[in-house]
Structure formats: C-alpha cells, structure tokens
Motif scaffolding. Structure first.
Motif, PDB file in Angstrom:
ATOM      1  N   ALA A   1       0.852  -1.195   0.000  1.00  0.00           N
ATOM      2  CA  ALA A   1       0.000   0.000   0.000  1.00  0.00           C
ATOM      3  C   ALA A   1       0.885   1.241   0.000  1.00  0.00           C
ATOM      4  N   SER A   2       1.544   1.434  -1.125  1.00  0.00           N
ATOM      5  CA  SER A   2       2.558   2.469  -1.288  1.00  0.00           C
ATOM      6  C   SER A   2       2.743   2.711  -2.778  1.00  0.00           C
ATOM      7  N   SER A   3       3.154   3.937  -3.124  1.00  0.00           N
ATOM      8  CA  SER A   3       3.493   4.187  -4.534  1.00  0.00           C
ATOM      9  C   SER A   3       5.001   4.304  -4.730  1.00  0.00           C
ATOM     10  N   SER A   4       5.785   3.928  -3.717  1.00  0.00           N
ATOM     11  CA  SER A   4       7.240   3.939  -3.897  1.00  0.00           C
ATOM     12  C   SER A   4       7.630   2.963  -4.995  1.00  0.00           C
ATOM     13  N   LYS A   5       8.528   3.379  -5.857  1.00  0.00           N
ATOM     14  CA  LYS A   5       8.933   2.511  -6.970  1.00  0.00           C
ATOM     15  C   LYS A   5       9.598   1.233  -6.451  1.00  0.00           C
ATOM     16  N   ASN A   6      10.335   1.346  -5.367  1.00  0.00           N
ATOM     17  CA  ASN A   6      10.997   0.168  -4.777  1.00  0.00           C
ATOM     18  C   ASN A   6      10.370  -0.186  -3.440  1.00  0.00           C
ATOM     19  N   SER A   7       9.073  -0.189  -3.401  1.00  0.00           N
ATOM     20  CA  SER A   7       8.343  -0.385  -2.145  1.00  0.00           C
ATOM     21  C   SER A   7       8.753  -1.666  -1.410  1.00  0.00           C
ATOM     22  N   ILE A   8       9.200  -1.506  -0.171  1.00  0.00           N
ATOM     23  CA  ILE A   8       9.544  -2.679   0.636  1.00  0.00           C
ATOM     24  C   ILE A   8       8.271  -3.460   0.999  1.00  0.00           C
ATOM     25  N   ASN A   9       7.166  -2.762   1.087  1.00  0.00           N
ATOM     26  CA  ASN A   9       5.907  -3.455   1.399  1.00  0.00           C
ATOM     27  C   ASN A   9       5.435  -4.302   0.220  1.00  0.00           C
ATOM     28  N   LYS A  10       5.675  -3.830  -0.981  1.00  0.00           N
ATOM     29  CA  LYS A  10       5.359  -4.652  -2.156  1.00  0.00           C
ATOM     30  C   LYS A  10       6.216  -5.922  -2.153  1.00  0.00           C
TER      31      LYS A  10
ATOM     32  N   LEU B   1       1.147  -2.686   4.375  1.00  0.00           N
ATOM     33  CA  LEU B   1       0.936  -1.241   4.458  1.00  0.00           C
ATOM     34  C   LEU B   1       2.234  -0.492   4.707  1.00  0.00           C
ATOM     35  N   ALA B   2       2.496   0.510   3.884  1.00  0.00           N
ATOM     36  CA  ALA B   2       3.551   1.466   4.223  1.00  0.00           C
ATOM     37  C   ALA B   2       3.023   2.379   5.318  1.00  0.00           C
ATOM     38  N   GLU B   3       3.900   2.741   6.242  1.00  0.00           N
ATOM     39  CA  GLU B   3       3.493   3.667   7.312  1.00  0.00           C
ATOM     40  C   GLU B   3       4.115   5.034   7.052  1.00  0.00           C
ATOM     41  N   HIS B   4       3.256   6.007   6.860  1.00  0.00           N
ATOM     42  CA  HIS B   4       3.707   7.393   6.691  1.00  0.00           C
ATOM     43  C   HIS B   4       3.150   8.215   7.836  1.00  0.00           C
ATOM     44  N   ASN B   5       4.037   8.670   8.698  1.00  0.00           N
ATOM     45  CA  ASN B   5       3.626   9.465   9.869  1.00  0.00           C
ATOM     46  C   ASN B   5       2.517   8.774  10.653  1.00  0.00           C
ATOM     47  N   GLY B   6       2.721   7.485  10.853  1.00  0.00           N
ATOM     48  CA  GLY B   6       1.808   6.701  11.683  1.00  0.00           C
ATOM     49  C   GLY B   6       0.498   6.341  11.010  1.00  0.00           C
ATOM     50  N   ASN B   7       0.425   6.537   9.693  1.00  0.00           N
ATOM     51  CA  ASN B   7      -0.855   6.271   9.043  1.00  0.00           C
ATOM     52  C   ASN B   7      -0.633   5.703   7.638  1.00  0.00           C
TER      53      ASN B   7
ATOM     54  N   THR C   1       5.554  -3.342   6.997  1.00  0.00           N
ATOM     55  CA  THR C   1       6.978  -3.350   7.323  1.00  0.00           C
ATOM     56  C   THR C   1       7.513  -1.943   7.165  1.00  0.00           C
ATOM     57  N   SER C   2       8.610  -1.692   7.875  1.00  0.00           N
ATOM     58  CA  SER C   2       9.302  -0.414   7.730  1.00  0.00           C
ATOM     59  C   SER C   2      10.762  -0.627   8.110  1.00  0.00           C
ATOM     60  N   PRO C   3      11.614   0.325   7.786  1.00  0.00           N
ATOM     61  CA  PRO C   3      13.028   0.177   8.174  1.00  0.00           C
ATOM     62  C   PRO C   3      13.219   0.317   9.680  1.00  0.00           C
ATOM     63  N   GLY C   4      12.228   0.794  10.392  1.00  0.00           N
ATOM     64  CA  GLY C   4      12.352   1.017  11.834  1.00  0.00           C
ATOM     65  C   GLY C   4      11.941  -0.186  12.659  1.00  0.00           C
TER      66      GLY C   4
ATOM     67  N   GLY D   1       8.197  -1.599  12.707  1.00  0.00           N
ATOM     68  CA  GLY D   1       7.710  -2.344  11.535  1.00  0.00           C
ATOM     69  C   GLY D   1       6.322  -1.942  11.060  1.00  0.00           C
ATOM     70  N   GLY D   2       6.008  -0.659  11.201  1.00  0.00           N
ATOM     71  CA  GLY D   2       4.688  -0.214  10.736  1.00  0.00           C
ATOM     72  C   GLY D   2       3.548  -0.646  11.637  1.00  0.00           C
ATOM     73  N   ALA D   3       3.879  -0.933  12.914  1.00  0.00           N
ATOM     74  CA  ALA D   3       2.849  -1.451  13.837  1.00  0.00           C
ATOM     75  C   ALA D   3       1.693  -0.472  14.037  1.00  0.00           C
TER      76      ALA D   3
HETATM   77  C1  FMN Z   1       6.603  10.956   4.695  1.00  0.00           C
HETATM   78  C2  FMN Z   1       7.132   9.723   5.359  1.00  0.00           C
HETATM   79  C3  FMN Z   1       6.691   9.400   6.620  1.00  0.00           C
HETATM   80  C4  FMN Z   1       7.153   8.232   7.240  1.00  0.00           C
HETATM   81  N1  FMN Z   1       6.651   7.908   8.466  1.00  0.00           N
HETATM   82  C5  FMN Z   1       7.003   6.724   9.025  1.00  0.00           C
HETATM   83  C6  FMN Z   1       6.388   6.293  10.233  1.00  0.00           C
HETATM   84  O1  FMN Z   1       5.534   6.946  10.799  1.00  0.00           O
HETATM   85  N2  FMN Z   1       6.759   5.100  10.739  1.00  0.00           N
HETATM   86  C7  FMN Z   1       7.695   4.295  10.112  1.00  0.00           C
HETATM   87  O2  FMN Z   1       7.981   3.209  10.601  1.00  0.00           O
HETATM   88  N3  FMN Z   1       8.288   4.697   8.962  1.00  0.00           N
HETATM   89  C8  FMN Z   1       7.956   5.873   8.399  1.00  0.00           C
HETATM   90  N4  FMN Z   1       8.523   6.264   7.226  1.00  0.00           N
HETATM   91  C9  FMN Z   1       9.527   5.409   6.595  1.00  0.00           C
HETATM   92  C10 FMN Z   1       8.834   4.350   5.771  1.00  0.00           C
HETATM   93  O3  FMN Z   1       8.517   3.258   6.603  1.00  0.00           O
HETATM   94  C11 FMN Z   1       9.735   3.914   4.632  1.00  0.00           C
HETATM   95  O4  FMN Z   1       9.865   4.991   3.707  1.00  0.00           O
HETATM   96  C12 FMN Z   1       9.244   2.675   3.938  1.00  0.00           C
HETATM   97  O5  FMN Z   1      10.161   2.345   2.899  1.00  0.00           O
HETATM   98  C13 FMN Z   1       7.848   2.866   3.374  1.00  0.00           C
HETATM   99  O6  FMN Z   1       7.408   1.692   2.763  1.00  0.00           O
HETATM  100  P1  FMN Z   1       7.450   1.481   1.180  1.00  0.00           P
HETATM  101  O7  FMN Z   1       8.914   1.282   0.795  1.00  0.00           O
HETATM  102  O8  FMN Z   1       6.629   0.263   0.959  1.00  0.00           O
HETATM  103  O9  FMN Z   1       6.900   2.719   0.548  1.00  0.00           O
HETATM  104  C14 FMN Z   1       8.100   7.416   6.587  1.00  0.00           C
HETATM  105  C15 FMN Z   1       8.542   7.762   5.303  1.00  0.00           C
HETATM  106  C16 FMN Z   1       8.060   8.895   4.699  1.00  0.00           C
HETATM  107  C17 FMN Z   1       8.529   9.233   3.300  1.00  0.00           C
END
Ligand code: FMN
Length: 173
Positions: A8-17, A76-82, A112-115, A118-120
């Motif tokens: 659930a991300s539009s990143s070209k190299n989405s880790i969630n994909k 799901l990608a997590e962006h700012n907790g959502n 998943t996330s790099p942190g 993990g997008g919990a």
């Molecule tokens: C605008 C923005 C907000 C982010 N917020 C969070 C966050 O709240 N929690 C988290 O774990 N990672 C956060 N990240 C890092 C993402 O987890 C990371 O970019 C990840 O690669 C997103 O998944 P994707 O590769 O599938 O898009 C954020 C990244 C961006 C660009």
C-alpha cells in the motif's frame, strides 16, 4: 484460487510490495497477481473533482481486481503513523463506488518499515478499520527493521524466527 497482493505504497521500490510478494509466494498452487499502486494514481479526491470526473475508471478497475480474487495480501507502508497518501486516495475513490471496498474477500494484513516498530501503528489502524469495509482479517504480521530482516536478492525474509512466524500465519489462512 487467486491471490491479489500489493504494497500500500506508490514507492517505486516499495519494501511493502516486496513483503506482500514474498508472503503470496508461500502459498502453493495459486495464481498470484501483484498490483502496483502507480497504475492506480488518481487526482487527490475531493467532492469537486468527483463532480467533474464522476466515478473514476481507475477506482472501478481496482475494485474489479479485488472482485476477481479469493484472498487479499496487503502490506501497508506507514507514513507518519498512518496510511500512505497514495493508498488512502485510491481507497477514498473506491469507497465512492462501493463502500465495501474489500468485497468480503479474506485478507492477510501486514506492514513493514526500516524502523523497529515495523509499521505497527498503521497496522493497528487498519486492523480496526478494514473489517468495516468488507473483509475478514485472517492474520496480521509486522516485519520490523526491514533492511536487517529481508534478503533483497532472494526476495525473502532472512531472519529465521520472523520467517517462521509468517509461515505459521500463512498456514492458518
Ligand atoms: C513521509 C514519510 C513518513 C514516514 N513515516 C514513518 C512512520 O511513521 N513510521 C515508520 O515506521 N516509517 C515511516 N517512514 C519510513 C517508511 O517506513 C519507509 O519509507 C518505507 O520504505 C515505506 O514503505 P514502502 O517502501 O513500501 O513505501 C516514513 C517515510 C516517509 C517518506
């Protein structure tokens, strides 16, 4: 049986994909289709934009993909907790056509996330919200520290305990 998987991300190299693709590969003898949200990018939803274009064809196409599947695997990608804005926008457009976006398809829900979390946070939000949109969540899984726990070359989880955890969840579906 057909599995529809996407990050659930539009990143070209989405880790969630990548994680969604791997989870789908753990299920034998199924057809797998992996969607890329970049193929469903629409203008940011507003009532006024909708008055101009009506129900968006790409949203109908996204709903049709769900309709043609038997199991949804979403990470799901997590962006700012959502949710990522890209996913939320597609979701909003879809709800204007069918409020039960997931059309009673069962779901494996992941993040998943790099942190370390993990997008919990977004995973909990979706776990609470998605059943109202017509799905039964059969299992959830969060992969923390993606870069340490996923082998990009092999396209699979490299941490044996976490891999076992996901395999057990998939087996129960
Ligand atoms: C605008 C923005 C907000 C982010 N917020 C969070 C966050 O709240 N929690 C988290 O774990 N990672 C956060 N990240 C890092 C993402 O987890 C990371 O970019 C990840 O690669 C997103 O998944 P994707 O590769 O599938 O898009 C954020 C990244 C961006 C660009």
């Amino acid at each position: 049986m057909k599995i529809l998987a996407f990050g659930a991300s539009s990143s070209k190299n989405s880790i969630n994909k990548k994680l969604a693709t791997y989870a789908a590969s753990l299920i034998d003898n199924v057809e797998i289709e992996v969607l890329d949200l970049n193929d469903y990018l629409m203008p940011i939803f507003s009532i006024e934009v909708e008055e101009g274009v009506g129900q968006h064809l790409l949203a109908q196409s996204f709903l049709d993909k769900i309709a043609s599947s038997d199991l949804l695997i979403i990470s799901l990608a997590e962006h700012n907790g959502n949710y990522s804005a890209a996913f939320k926008n597609i979701f909003d457009w879809c709800t204007r056509i069918n409020g039960k976006v997931f059309q009673q398809k069962p779901m494996l829900l992941m993040a998943t996330s790099p942190g370390g979390r993990g997008g919990a946070t977004v995973l909990e939000i979706a776990k609470a919200a998605f059943p109202r949109f017509g799905t039964e969540i059969k299992g959830t899984f969060s992969l923390p520290n993606f870069n340490d726990n996923f082998d990009l070359e092999k396209g699979q989880i490299s941490n044996p305990e976490l891999d076992k955890e996901l395999r057990n969840i998939v087996r129960m579906i």
